[in-house]
Design a protein around this motif. Structure first.
Motif, PDB file in Angstrom:
ATOM      1  N   LEU A 168      19.436  -0.892  10.527  1.00 18.57           N
ATOM      2  CA  LEU A 168      20.759  -1.461  10.795  1.00 18.57           C
ATOM      3  C   LEU A 168      21.381  -0.794  12.017  1.00 18.57           C
ATOM      4  O   LEU A 168      21.930  -1.476  12.894  1.00 18.57           O
ATOM      5  CB  LEU A 168      21.664  -1.274   9.574  1.00 18.57           C
ATOM      6  N   TYR A 169      21.288   0.526  12.103  1.00 20.53           N
ATOM      7  CA  TYR A 169      21.843   1.226  13.261  1.00 20.53           C
ATOM      8  C   TYR A 169      21.129   0.804  14.538  1.00 20.53           C
ATOM      9  O   TYR A 169      21.752   0.668  15.596  1.00 20.53           O
ATOM     10  CB  TYR A 169      21.726   2.743  13.074  1.00 20.53           C
ATOM     11  N   GLN A 170      19.831   0.592  14.454  1.00 20.33           N
ATOM     12  CA  GLN A 170      19.068   0.126  15.617  1.00 20.33           C
ATOM     13  C   GLN A 170      19.674  -1.169  16.155  1.00 20.33           C
ATOM     14  O   GLN A 170      19.917  -1.312  17.362  1.00 20.33           O
ATOM     15  CB  GLN A 170      17.605  -0.097  15.227  1.00 20.33           C
ATOM     16  N   ARG A 171      19.910  -2.091  15.264  1.00 24.04           N
ATOM     17  CA  ARG A 171      20.462  -3.384  15.673  1.00 24.04           C
ATOM     18  C   ARG A 171      21.892  -3.227  16.173  1.00 24.04           C
ATOM     19  O   ARG A 171      22.281  -3.805  17.199  1.00 24.04           O
ATOM     20  CB  ARG A 171      20.406  -4.351  14.484  1.00 24.04           C
ATOM     21  N   TRP A 172      22.692  -2.467  15.440  1.00 23.53           N
ATOM     22  CA  TRP A 172      24.078  -2.260  15.847  1.00 23.53           C
ATOM     23  C   TRP A 172      24.173  -1.685  17.254  1.00 23.53           C
ATOM     24  O   TRP A 172      24.915  -2.197  18.098  1.00 23.53           O
ATOM     25  CB  TRP A 172      24.757  -1.292  14.876  1.00 23.53           C
ATOM     26  N   PHE A 173      23.461  -0.608  17.505  1.00 27.58           N
ATOM     27  CA  PHE A 173      23.605   0.083  18.788  1.00 27.58           C
ATOM     28  C   PHE A 173      23.070  -0.753  19.940  1.00 27.58           C
ATOM     29  O   PHE A 173      23.569  -0.673  21.068  1.00 27.58           O
ATOM     30  CB  PHE A 173      22.932   1.454  18.728  1.00 27.58           C
ATOM     31  N   SER A 174      22.064  -1.573  19.655  1.00 25.98           N
ATOM     32  CA  SER A 174      21.560  -2.503  20.664  1.00 25.98           C
ATOM     33  C   SER A 174      22.622  -3.546  21.014  1.00 25.98           C
ATOM     34  O   SER A 174      22.910  -3.803  22.188  1.00 25.98           O
ATOM     35  CB  SER A 174      20.294  -3.191  20.143  1.00 25.98           C
ATOM     36  N   GLU A 175      23.205  -4.152  19.987  1.00 24.38           N
ATOM     37  CA  GLU A 175      24.218  -5.184  20.205  1.00 24.38           C
ATOM     38  C   GLU A 175      25.481  -4.601  20.850  1.00 24.38           C
ATOM     39  O   GLU A 175      26.100  -5.236  21.705  1.00 24.38           O
ATOM     40  CB  GLU A 175      24.571  -5.864  18.885  1.00 24.38           C
ATOM     41  N   PHE A 176      25.852  -3.396  20.439  1.00 24.29           N
ATOM     42  CA  PHE A 176      27.039  -2.751  21.016  1.00 24.29           C
ATOM     43  C   PHE A 176      26.836  -2.499  22.505  1.00 24.29           C
ATOM     44  O   PHE A 176      27.749  -2.681  23.310  1.00 24.29           O
ATOM     45  CB  PHE A 176      27.314  -1.440  20.285  1.00 24.29           C
ATOM     46  N   ASN A 177      25.617  -2.087  22.892  1.00 28.60           N
ATOM     47  CA  ASN A 177      25.327  -1.840  24.299  1.00 28.60           C
ATOM     48  C   ASN A 177      25.400  -3.110  25.133  1.00 28.60           C
ATOM     49  O   ASN A 177      25.798  -3.087  26.302  1.00 28.60           O
ATOM     50  CB  ASN A 177      23.948  -1.202  24.445  1.00 28.60           C
ATOM     51  N   LYS A 178      25.022  -4.236  24.543  1.00 27.94           N
ATOM     52  CA  LYS A 178      25.127  -5.501  25.277  1.00 27.94           C
ATOM     53  C   LYS A 178      26.576  -5.825  25.585  1.00 27.94           C
ATOM     54  O   LYS A 178      26.904  -6.374  26.640  1.00 27.94           O
ATOM     55  CB  LYS A 178      24.527  -6.636  24.459  1.00 27.94           C
ATOM     56  N   LYS A 179      27.455  -5.472  24.660  1.00 27.02           N
ATOM     57  CA  LYS A 179      28.877  -5.758  24.847  1.00 27.02           C
ATOM     58  C   LYS A 179      29.543  -4.737  25.759  1.00 27.02           C
ATOM     59  O   LYS A 179      30.366  -5.086  26.596  1.00 27.02           O
ATOM     60  CB  LYS A 179      29.575  -5.779  23.487  1.00 27.02           C
ATOM     61  N   TYR A 180      29.158  -3.470  25.613  1.00 27.66           N
ATOM     62  CA  TYR A 180      29.724  -2.386  26.414  1.00 27.66           C
ATOM     63  C   TYR A 180      28.571  -1.668  27.108  1.00 27.66           C
ATOM     64  O   TYR A 180      28.057  -0.659  26.623  1.00 27.66           O
ATOM     65  CB  TYR A 180      30.531  -1.432  25.532  1.00 27.66           C
ATOM     66  N   SER A 181      28.161  -2.192  28.251  1.00 29.92           N
ATOM     67  CA  SER A 181      26.917  -1.758  28.890  1.00 29.92           C
ATOM     68  C   SER A 181      26.962  -0.325  29.416  1.00 29.92           C
ATOM     69  O   SER A 181      25.925   0.245  29.723  1.00 29.92           O
ATOM     70  CB  SER A 181      26.562  -2.706  30.039  1.00 29.92           C
ATOM     71  N   ASN A 182      28.141   0.264  29.522  1.00 27.89           N
ATOM     72  CA  ASN A 182      28.221   1.648  30.001  1.00 27.89           C
ATOM     73  C   ASN A 182      28.006   2.666  28.881  1.00 27.89           C
ATOM     74  O   ASN A 182      27.948   3.861  29.138  1.00 27.89           O
ATOM     75  CB  ASN A 182      29.563   1.918  30.690  1.00 27.89           C
ATOM     76  N   VAL A 183      27.874   2.199  27.628  1.00 36.71           N
ATOM     77  CA  VAL A 183      27.681   3.108  26.494  1.00 36.71           C
ATOM     78  C   VAL A 183      26.273   2.943  25.926  1.00 36.71           C
ATOM     79  O   VAL A 183      25.899   1.856  25.498  1.00 36.71           O
ATOM     80  CB  VAL A 183      28.711   2.847  25.378  1.00 36.71           C
ATOM     81  N   GLN A 184      25.512   4.019  25.967  1.00 45.07           N
ATOM     82  CA  GLN A 184      24.158   4.022  25.426  1.00 45.07           C
ATOM     83  C   GLN A 184      24.106   4.970  24.231  1.00 45.07           C
ATOM     84  O   GLN A 184      24.579   6.103  24.317  1.00 45.07           O
ATOM     85  CB  GLN A 184      23.155   4.456  26.496  1.00 45.07           C
ATOM     86  N   ILE A 185      23.515   4.497  23.129  1.00 47.80           N
ATOM     87  CA  ILE A 185      23.490   5.284  21.897  1.00 47.80           C
ATOM     88  C   ILE A 185      22.049   5.472  21.441  1.00 47.80           C
ATOM     89  O   ILE A 185      21.345   4.503  21.184  1.00 47.80           O
ATOM     90  CB  ILE A 185      24.303   4.607  20.778  1.00 47.80           C
TER      91      ILE A 185
END
Length: 377
Positions: A79-96
């Motif tokens: 779940l975290y894998q998917r979340w952090f991937s999708e979050f990065n698409k929305k906020y491209s300056n944040v990598q997790i």
């Protein structure tokens, strides 16, 4: 501690997330069986709108590049894998980046300050929280069921009573055609196959949740192995992570073990229908998990667990899983990014939970979390 079960090389659990900037390190070696995941779209996808989060990445720390690192539980790793991937698409300056190393290791790294956040399925104890010099905020961001998975190629459905599955993990029932199992499964042709128990070899929140449940339903287990992230298992072999246990079960005829529901579903591993507190035999699914979650009342510190939920339709082994955050970050940009990530995870992110086999948080629970998140700075 017993040596981990040696696993054959299997295809990687994680997808290549090119352009996303996300790294998820497996806690198994060699590479594990694929955990549940949904293919991520290209990192160049057009951001989608959110009613509760900033509209563009430039609004997080003025668009400055931010890298966050986390480590801990394997239970929510897909779940975290998917979340952090999708979050990065929305906020491209944040990598997790997130390392699936188990809850025990995640708590240790969080206390040591070597990560920006930790993750655990059994939260943290008071003495552990006291060691966090920057202060700790524990936020339950997801929930899921733990299933008793097995490998019997010709047996698609098995019912196990509380007494029977406790005795299997105690090493007292050693054959699949044992009379105690056969009695519960009239008409099912159970093989004369040895039961091979597979447990976690690493410090694990999943183990903590499962052994709390066993201690609640079996006096012999409570006075014997007991509960904890690591226990001395009476029988069987060990494997690292939910990924490793899932792979070991798949490779061993007659195997049985405990894994997160999503791993079982996505890897097509059979799991037992088990007896709950009301004496009903319940199959794990999002509906039975939600019924269990409904009886857990979160206190002010947001730490709660019910080892044996009541209710006719409640599945008996369900838990929240927590992100471990610092109250005070040295870098205010990281604090801003952490809070934006939490806001997204508790709104847009919850829509993905059910898709991957987790239980979306009830609205009233999300409301309780917001004051705690507001204390992060």
């Amino acid at each position: 501690m017993r040596p981990s079960l040696k696993l054959s090389r299997r295809k990687a659990i994680y997808l290549s997330l090119g352009g996303v900037g996300f790294a998820l390190a497996s806690c198994t070696s060699p590479e594990p069986t694929p955990a549940p995941t949904t293919p991520a779209a290209s990192g160049t996808s057009k951001p989608t709108a959110s009613a509760s989060a900033p509209a563009t990445s430039a609004q997080i720390a003025g668009g400055k590049s931010i890298s966050l690192s986390g480590a801990g539980a394997s239970f929510p790793a897909p779940l975290y894998q998917r979340w952090f991937s999708e979050f990065n698409k929305k906020y491209s300056n944040v990598q997790i980046g997130y390392q699936s190393v188990g809850s025990g290791a995640g708590v240790k790294q969080f206390i040591a300050g070597t990560v920006d956040f930790g993750a655990s399925d059994t939260a943290m104890k008071d003495d552990e929280i006291a060691k966090v010099t920057k202060g700790a905020v524990l936020v339950p961001v997801a929930a899921g069921s733990i299933v008793i998975a097995y490998n019997l190629p010709d047996v698609k459905e098995v019912k196990l009573s509380r007494e029977v599955y406790s005795n299997i993990f105690l090493g007292k029932i050693t054959k699949w055609n044992d009379p105690a199992i056969a009695k519960l499964n009239d008409g099912v042709k159970l093989p004369d196959t040895a039961i091979s128990v597979v447990s976690r070899s690493d410090g694990s929140g999943t183990t903590g949740v499962f052994t709390k449940h066993l201690s609640a339903v079996s006096a012999e287990w409570k006075s014997g192995p007991g509960e904890g992230k690591s226990v001395q298992w009476p029988t069987g072999t060990g494997a690292k992570g939910n990924e490793g246990v899932a792979a070991a079960i798949q490779q061993t005829a007659g195997a049985i073990g405990y894994i997160e529901y999503g791993y079982a579903v996505q890897n097509k591993i059979s799991f037992a229908t088990i007896e709950n507190k009301a004496g009903k035999y319940i199959k794990a699914d999002p509906e039975s998990g939600s019924k269990s979650l409904a009886v857990i009342d979160l206190p002010a510190n947001l730490i709660a667990f019910e080892p044996d939920p009541k209710g006719d339709g409640a599945y008996p082994i369900v838990s929240y899983t927590w992100l471990l955050l610092y109250k005070k970050y040295d870098d205010p940009n990281k604090a801003e990014a952490i809070k934006a990530m939490l806001d997204w995870a508790l709104t847009e992110g919850q829509k993905l939970s059910g898709e991957l086999g987790y239980i979306p948080l009830p609205t009233e629970v999300v409301t309780k979390l917001k004051p705690a998140i507001a204390t992060i700075s």
